[in-house]
Scaffold this active site. Structure first.
Site, PDB file in Angstrom:
ATOM      1  N   GLU A 201      21.660  50.743  76.094  1.00 47.46           N
ATOM      2  CA  GLU A 201      21.244  52.041  75.556  1.00 47.46           C
ATOM      3  C   GLU A 201      19.727  51.943  75.367  1.00 47.46           C
ATOM      4  O   GLU A 201      19.224  51.632  74.280  1.00 47.46           O
ATOM      5  CB  GLU A 201      21.926  52.351  74.216  1.00 47.46           C
ATOM      6  CG  GLU A 201      21.616  53.767  73.752  1.00 47.46           C
ATOM      7  CD  GLU A 201      21.443  53.926  72.256  1.00 47.46           C
ATOM      8  OE1 GLU A 201      21.384  55.061  71.791  1.00 47.46           O
ATOM      9  OE2 GLU A 201      21.347  52.902  71.528  1.00 47.46           O
TER      10      GLU A 201
ATOM     11  N   ASP B  16      23.826  48.565  72.191  1.00 44.37           N
ATOM     12  CA  ASP B  16      23.267  49.578  71.301  1.00 44.37           C
ATOM     13  C   ASP B  16      21.791  49.287  71.016  1.00 44.37           C
ATOM     14  O   ASP B  16      21.410  48.125  70.824  1.00 44.37           O
ATOM     15  CB  ASP B  16      24.071  49.537  69.989  1.00 44.37           C
ATOM     16  CG  ASP B  16      23.740  50.672  69.061  1.00 44.37           C
ATOM     17  OD1 ASP B  16      23.944  51.827  69.452  1.00 44.37           O
ATOM     18  OD2 ASP B  16      23.286  50.399  67.921  1.00 44.37           O
TER      19      ASP B  16
HETATM   20  C1  NOJ Z   1      22.834  54.307  68.882  1.00 38.91           C
HETATM   21  C2  NOJ Z   1      24.246  54.749  68.777  1.00 38.91           C
HETATM   22  O1  NOJ Z   1      24.635  55.358  69.978  1.00 38.91           O
HETATM   23  C3  NOJ Z   1      24.317  55.662  67.586  1.00 38.91           C
HETATM   24  O2  NOJ Z   1      25.544  56.346  67.526  1.00 38.91           O
HETATM   25  C4  NOJ Z   1      24.051  54.863  66.350  1.00 38.91           C
HETATM   26  O3  NOJ Z   1      24.006  55.718  65.227  1.00 38.91           O
HETATM   27  C5  NOJ Z   1      22.727  54.118  66.453  1.00 38.91           C
HETATM   28  N1  NOJ Z   1      22.518  53.513  67.723  1.00 38.91           N
HETATM   29  C6  NOJ Z   1      22.645  53.029  65.419  1.00 38.91           C
HETATM   30  O4  NOJ Z   1      23.494  51.971  65.768  1.00 38.91           O
END
Ligand code: NOJ
Length: 521
Positions: A263, A200
């Site tokens: 991500e 993440d």
């Molecule tokens: C990216 C995640 O995919 C999202 O759902 C989340 O709110 C944020 N990061 C914070 O962790």
């Protein structure tokens, strides 16, 4: 065989709370996923990525972790997780978890201890700072909702940093002990048989040590310049790359190597490519310029060419178009039009590299309008993201009132969309369905990619048509509203998005039709 199974794999993102409820509480869970593994095997999936499964107060549905070594009791137990990994493995599928290293919940024991006093041994696990001279937050950084990223703590009279909700406190990656914590977390799950992590906010983690102000935005760009300022100092710092080199060395000590899928929320392809290092950081990095490209031949082909040119030697692209933040491509790209959905799937599955489908992509599931009184997402809708619940609604397994997602009479945590036509059972029965098409596409992808995945080259095509050869396949994709006459009838059509191809003029592509042919050139 070097064990890099993901290079031509089809991964499938399971948004756990919305996939299958096994205990009638209206939330999907791990046992629910186990009960649907046969379906995923039937579909042709190589690995699943589970949205957060760790204990959490769920202010941001698991992205606010309170224990990195556990399983959220609402989703199941550690035994269920072990069983899920084993049962997936029996079916030739691997399991990736979601890891959140940028921040923890403020309910995490580390934060509770850190916030207990300025003298706490864990004080500098988080980013604490004094008010600016004259009072107010230490600098101008904004969180994802567009408000100050600093939260005042009355007890210890300092601010702490949060890039997301105030209940998601950013960790301080300048502190070596934080690195050691995450090495242990990685090993803990890898030793249990977890095949890797989706990471993440992979561009986050480090923040400028001097906490310098972000400069004003030079241009409006929701990715690197949200809310009028350029995110120069609070994300995407150069130091983050050493973290991934360290994690990659850990991942590579396993066989098969464990997968790090970032991500990587960056707007420029050169920034994206940097996360691959020299094949010594992340093995896969999500491509948001592709996700946000227009659904047009030139736009998509441009991002693909740019990506392949930017990646280092050996760097494997990963293609995806839907997720729990950005919503579903059948809505964003296709306006719910099945012909366009098939075309998008065809392209996604034939580009060289890994593919990540989001649950429901395979049936052409669209975003669902969630009425304001049923909204469950506290962050989206108030932030750089529009409301995210629309892309998180329960999987429609059948056309019953609960869609087969939860027990009869139970209200799911989010409303079902219209499941009268778009549901798995109906599409499994219909050889002309999006699901039947998607399964055939994945079968073809698997058969071809095992042999010759890799090269990609564009071929001459009329305006609005994207033609490329990759491995032993050629793809011709008509992104126009009209029929397109090809120079000559294609040789051997292995698959078409058009259910009418059999009767159609072989030298003409229908509007939004895509075909796969063999390529020997
Ligand atoms: C990216 C995640 O995919 C999202 O759902 C989340 O709110 C944020 N990061 C914070 O962790």
């Amino acid at each position: 065989m070097d064990g890099r199974w993901w290079r031509s794999a089809t991964l499938y993102q399971v948004y756990v709370r919305s996939f299958q409820d096994s205990d009638g509480d209206g939330y999907g869970d791990l046992r629910g996923i186990i009960s649907r593994l046969d379906y995923l095997e039937w579909l042709g999936i190589d690995g699943v990525w589970l949205s957060p499964t760790m204990p959490s107060p769920d202010q941001d549905w698991g992205y606010d972790v309170s224990d990195y070594l556990g399983v959220h009791p609402e989703l199941g137990t550690m035994d269920n997780m072990d069983e899920l990994i084993a049962e997936a493995g029996r079916r030739g599928m691997r399991v990736l978890l979601d890891l959140v290293p940028n921040h923890t919940s403020t309910a995490h024991p580390w934060f509770v201890e850190s916030a207990s006093s300025r003298q706490s041994l864990l004080r500098d696990y988080y980013v604490w700072a004094d008010p600016a001279p004259g009072g107010g937050p230490p600098n101008n950084w904004l969180d994802f909702t567009g408000h100050s990223a600093w939260q005042w703590d009355d007890r210890t009279r300092q601010f702490y940093l949060h890039n997301f909700l105030a209940t998601q406190a950013d960790l301080n990656w300048w502190r070596p002990a934080v690195h050691e914590e995450f090495r242990n977390i990685l090993r803990f799950w890898f030793d249990r048989g977890v095949a890797g992590f989706r990471i993440d906010v992979a561009q986050g983690l480090y923040k400028d040590a001097l906490l310098r102000d972000n400069p004003p935005a030079e241009r409006a760009d929701p990715m690197d310049s949200p809310f009028g300022q350029r995110s120069e100092y609070n994300v995407n710092r150069p130091e983050v790359h050493a973290v991934y080199r360290d994690w990659r060395a850990i991942a590579d000590r396993y066989y098969p190597p464990r997968l790090l899928l970032g991500e990587t929320w960056v707007g420029q392809l050169r920034q994206l490519a940097a996360f691959y290092g020299v094949d010594d950081e992340l093995q896969l990095a999500f491509n948001f310029p592709f996700v946000f490209a227009g659904f047009a031949a030139d736009d998509l082909a441009g991002v693909v060419a740019g990506t392949l040119a930017a990646l280092p030697d050996g760097g494997c692209p990963v293609w995806t178009a839907s997720n729990h933040d950005v919503g579903r491509f059948p809505s964003r790209w296709c306006g719910g039009d099945d012909a366009k959905v098939r075309l998008a799937l065809l392209v996604l599955a034939t580009l060289p590299g890994a593919l990540v489908l989001y649950y429901g992509d395979e049936i052409g599931m669209s975003d669902v309008a969630v009425p304001p009184n049923l909204v469950r997402d506290k962050l989206g809708g108030h932030s750089a993201w529009p409301g995210r619940d629309r892309g998180r609604t329960p999987m429609p397994w059948d056309n019953s009132p609960t869609g087969g997602f939860t027990a009869p009479g139970v209200t799911g945590w989010l409303p079902l969309g219209d499941n009268s036509v778009t549901n798995v059972a109906a599409q499994r029965r219909d050889p002309g369905s999006v699901l039947a098409f998607c399964r055939e596409l994945l079968r073809l992808r698997r058969a071809e990619s095992g042999r010759r995945l890799g090269e990609y080259r564009t071929l001459a095509a009329p305006a609005g048509v994207w033609r490329y050869a990759t491995g032993g396949l050629a793809v011709t994709a008509n992104f126009t509203e009209g029929p397109i006459r090809l120079g000559s009838p294609p040789d051997q059509v292995l698959l078409s998005t058009s259910p009418d191809r059999g009767e159609a003029d072989p030298a003409t592509l229908a509007p939004w039709e895509g075909i796969i042919t063999t390529w020997t050139g």
